[in-house]
Design an enzyme around this catalytic site. Sequence first.
Site, PDB file in Angstrom:
ATOM      1  CB  CYS A  74       6.422 -28.125  -8.452  1.00  0.00           C
ATOM      2  SG  CYS A  74       7.761 -26.690  -9.309  1.00  0.00           S
ATOM      3  CG  HIS A  93      11.470 -32.458 -10.035  1.00  0.00           C
ATOM      4  ND1 HIS A  93      11.014 -31.945  -9.037  1.00  0.00           N
ATOM      5  CD2 HIS A  93      11.985 -34.101 -10.001  1.00  0.00           C
ATOM      6  CE1 HIS A  93      10.863 -32.596  -7.749  1.00  0.00           C
ATOM      7  NE2 HIS A  93      11.248 -33.473  -8.617  1.00  0.00           N
TER       8      HIS A  93
END
Length: 272
Positions: free
Chosen positions: A265, A171
């Site tokens: 996150c 990511h």
Amino acid sequence: MPRVRTYLMCPPEHFTVEYAINPWMDTTVPVDAALAVKQWDLLRTTLVDLGHTVHLLDPVAGLPDMVYAANGAFSVDGQVYGARFRYPQRSAEADAHRAFYAGLDQNSWQLVAPEHVNEGEGDFAYLPGAHGGLILAGYGFRTEPAAHAEAQEVLGRPVISLRLVDPAFYHLDTALAALDDHNITYYPDAFSPSAQRVLAQLFPEAVLADRADAEAFGLNLVSDGRHVILNTEATAMADKVRAAGYAPVHVELSELKRGGGSVKCAVAELRP
Ligand code: ARG
């Protein structure tokens, strides 16, 4: 100077590692959910103590990755571009996030359902002070490049597409973070050579991280423009942001790392 933020988090009550969709996840190592909740709560109170507002999402049993709230949407100027998860194990999380935004004042927040796969702030970052407002977007593992064009249409800000090349940093938010409204920190080798050139051109003052910083999830940070909240393990990264004039704040998130995530996150930002 710090800017007061509004965040969204989801307690890891149902956190487990029962499937592996990134190289950090090992289904044979048990997770301590109680410890995960304790560590997560310290992250939440750290943000609150710094003066920020933290909204909470109700955790849903059977969605063990829901603690990674950053993946549920990406908002800019009250426009909320919804997520569409790559893997079926996480797809229902998008509905929970949609319901949260639908419950906000609809005069201030507009929710747009996505057509293309994208994992919210996992792969999108926003720099309000760079070129009048710039979106950085990652692709290569999760978010589809088509979602970058879609995000630009929905949000009306230029989107810079950056190709991620290292599966460990799947990511964008594992390899790059906004330090304030106009500057970033990143680990160059997580990106394709062309993407590295683009980043160097746009952000000549960026704080460069190395592989050890990225592996300690030191880039998976949340900054309010002054305080940089990052994983305890990332000591060298803390030194780098301190040298650049920011104030690092360490939070222990060892359990969340087992799922392949850390501070950023677990925290979605709501940008009105
Ligand atoms: N286990 C989760 C996944 O692989 C971790 C998500 C981490 N979130 C993030 N914003 N990088 O999808």
